[in-house]
Design a protein around this motif. Structure first.
Motif, PDB file in Angstrom:
ATOM      1  N   MET A  81      30.420 -35.913  91.267  1.00 18.81           N
ATOM      2  CA  MET A  81      30.115 -36.347  89.889  1.00 18.81           C
ATOM      3  C   MET A  81      29.392 -37.470  90.026  1.00 18.81           C
ATOM      4  O   MET A  81      28.171 -37.454  89.320  1.00 18.81           O
ATOM      5  CB  MET A  81      31.273 -36.343  89.015  1.00 18.81           C
ATOM      6  N   ILE A  82      29.885 -38.632  90.567  1.00 15.63           N
ATOM      7  CA  ILE A  82      29.392 -39.943  90.490  1.00 15.63           C
ATOM      8  C   ILE A  82      27.997 -39.795  91.202  1.00 15.63           C
ATOM      9  O   ILE A  82      26.768 -40.301  90.683  1.00 15.63           O
ATOM     10  CB  ILE A  82      30.148 -41.075  91.202  1.00 15.63           C
ATOM     11  N   ALA A 110      25.376 -38.488  89.131  1.00 17.71           N
ATOM     12  CA  ALA A 110      25.134 -39.206  88.111  1.00 17.71           C
ATOM     13  C   ALA A 110      23.888 -40.221  88.805  1.00 17.71           C
ATOM     14  O   ALA A 110      22.821 -40.411  88.152  1.00 17.71           O
ATOM     15  CB  ALA A 110      26.097 -40.090  87.468  1.00 17.71           C
ATOM     16  N   GLY A 119      20.613 -38.555  89.207  1.00 15.82           N
ATOM     17  CA  GLY A 119      20.023 -38.433  87.836  1.00 15.82           C
ATOM     18  C   GLY A 119      19.464 -39.563  87.585  1.00 15.82           C
ATOM     19  O   GLY A 119      18.010 -39.626  87.108  1.00 15.82           O
ATOM     20  N   LEU A 120      20.163 -40.734  87.828  1.00 17.72           N
ATOM     21  CA  LEU A 120      19.397 -42.119  87.356  1.00 17.72           C
ATOM     22  C   LEU A 120      18.104 -42.077  87.996  1.00 17.72           C
ATOM     23  O   LEU A 120      17.188 -42.822  87.228  1.00 17.72           O
ATOM     24  CB  LEU A 120      20.608 -42.987  87.610  1.00 17.72           C
ATOM     25  N   ALA A 142       9.923 -41.437  84.639  1.00 17.59           N
ATOM     26  CA  ALA A 142       9.450 -42.313  83.852  1.00 17.59           C
ATOM     27  C   ALA A 142       7.980 -42.611  84.139  1.00 17.59           C
ATOM     28  O   ALA A 142       7.029 -42.817  83.371  1.00 17.59           O
ATOM     29  CB  ALA A 142      10.347 -43.150  83.300  1.00 17.59           C
ATOM     30  N   THR A 163       7.081 -45.758  84.764  1.00 12.61           N
ATOM     31  CA  THR A 163       6.651 -46.783  83.718  1.00 12.61           C
ATOM     32  C   THR A 163       5.827 -47.809  84.500  1.00 12.61           C
ATOM     33  O   THR A 163       6.174 -48.233  85.453  1.00 12.61           O
ATOM     34  CB  THR A 163       7.874 -47.335  82.849  1.00 12.61           C
TER      35      THR A 163
END
Lengths: 273, 192
Positions: free
Chosen positions: B1-2, B5, B8-9, B16, B18
């Motif tokens: 799960m971690i 995460a 995903g981050l 992005a 950016t």
């Protein structure tokens, strides 16, 4: 543990569906192009916000200038108050009567322009400060930079200007070994750079804070698990407080920029003080 | 799960893409420059001079008003001084006229007194003269009457003795001379 983690996962901006939490990000400041994508004239949301602020400022000032009367109306009084403040409170105060009179128009222009471009950050539907992307603060800072370089060289000569800036009088000679490089950096890099970054970083941070508070509120009220909903009240209150703070910051940063313009002009033009 | 995460981050960050916020995009610079130039021209060439002109005009008006008020005040003071001077002059003039009138009046009184005295003197003199004339006349008349009466009386007393013309005339003359002498003596005795 598992449930806590999963709820944490829903708070974090991981999933793409609508019910997830949209954290504000740097991407807010680089929105997709609306027109002329990929050209030097690309127009995106931030540019449009800047155009709106510029147009609003021009319209307000034109109306006031056109209707300017000896016995002023309410709007004229407000504009005159700001003009008076820029002239007396900033220009005359820092530059003295003579130089103050000369530079008051530039300082007034900077004060009005930056305030209008800042305040869009708290105007509903605009929601982002025109100055929160580095280009505009940079151009304002370069204007100030060019102004004090050119006017100081014009009045003191290249030698006089460099001597006044790099070898400030009243310190022992050996101190110049350290002082001169520092002063050089100050005059030619740090002053314009800090002007730019102070303004743009403040406005950017303001936007991130507000966006974070309000998107969290929205998420907590409408999408979070029942137990988390009351937290939305906290984030809403925080958002309201930050909103008021941002109104203040918009004015404060305009004032800071204007007063530093005066200070830098004074330091460049009268190095003996 | 971690793990998911974190992945995903990272993915989110990658997606992005950016730009570095400290490095301005070309379009950002271009439009910023346009905005600053437009605002600078608008403010420095139009809005500020125009509003400043009104501000200066107002300052001038206020200062002009103050100066005008001062002038008016000075004029009023000058007028007051002038009026007071005129009033003083008028008072002096009035006093002078009064003084003159008083002098004239006493002169008139004195003159009329003199005239009255002169008149009185004249009247007295006239009366005296008339009295003298009447006395003269009375004296002449008396002389002739006394002569006649005396002659008649003497004729009656003496009778025929005095028929002679020459003698009668001599006696009368002598009598009259005696009479005159006694009258003159009586006048002198009165202290005239």
């Amino acid at each position: 543990m598992e449930t806590a983690l999963s709820s944490l996962a829903t708070i974090l901006p991981l999933a793409a569906d609508d019910s997830s939490f949209h954290a504000p990000s740097l991407a807010d400041f680089f929105p997709p192009a609306v027109l002329f994508e990929g050209t030097p004239f690309e127009i995106n949301r931030v540019m449009i916000v800047r155009f709106i602020a510029t147009a609003a400022l021009i319209i307000v000032m034109t109306v006031v200038a056109k209707r300017a009367k000896l016995v002023p109306g309410r709007g004229q009084v407000v504009i005159e108050m700001v003009m008076n403040f820029a002239r007396k409170g900033i220009a005359d105060e820092i530059l003295g009567e003579k130089l103050g009179k000369k530079y008051a128009p530039v300082i007034t222009t900077i004060l009005f322009s930056i305030f209008f471009l800042n305040i869009t950050g708290v105007v509903p539907f605009l929601n982002i400060a025109g100055t929160s992307v580095i280009g505009l603060p940079l151009i304002f800072a370069l204007w100030v930079f060019a102004l004090y370089l050119i006017d100081a060289v014009r009045s003191l000569g290249v030698g006089g200007f460099l001597k006044g800036q790099l070898f400030p009088p009243g310190v022992p000679k050996f101190v110049y070994i350290v002082l001169t490089p520092v002063e050089f950096l100050q005059v030619f890099l740090l002053r314009p750079a800090t002007l730019t970054i102070r303004l743009f970083a403040n406005m950017m941070a303001g936007h991130l804070l507000l966006a974070l508070c309000f998107s969290a509120t929205s998420f907590l009220f409408f999408h979070a698990a029942g137990g988390l909903k009351p937290l939305g009240v906290v984030t809403l209150a925080g958002g309201f407080a930050f909103y008021l703070l941002e109104v203040f910051v918009a004015a404060l940063q305009a004032y800071v920029f204007a007063i530093l313009t005066a200070v830098y002009l004074q330091m460049a033009l009268e190095p003996e003080h | 799960m971690i793990g998911t995460a974190v992945t995903g981050l990272i993915t989110a960050a990658d997606e992005a893409e950016t730009p570095n916020p400290l490095l301005p995009e070309t379009y950002d610079i271009v439009w910023s420059l346009v905005i600053v130039v437009v605002l600078a021209f608008f403010f420095l060439k139009y809005a500020l001079p125009k509003i400043q002109a009104v501000l200066d005009e107002r300052t001038e008006l206020v200062e002009g008003g103050l100066a005008k008020a001062e002038t008016v005040q000075a004029e009023a003071e000058a007028a007051l001084v002038e009026y007071q001077k005129q009033l003083q002059d008028a008072r002096t003039e009035a006093a002078r006229i009064r003084e003159e009138a008083r002098g004239e009046a006493s002169a008139i009184v004195a003159e009329s007194r003199t005239r009255a005295q002169a008149e009185a003197a004249r009247i007295v003199e006239n009366a005296q003269r008339q009295i003298d004339a009447e006395r003269q006349q009375a004296s002449v008349q008396l002389r002739s009457e006394v002569g006649t009466l005396a002659t008649e009386l003497a004729s009656k007393i003496v009778g025929e003795s005095l028929e002679d013309e020459a003698r009668r005339s001599r006696v009368v003359e002598r009598f009259l001379d005696d009479l005159e002498a006694s009258t003159t003596a009586a006048d002198a005795g009165k202290g005239n």
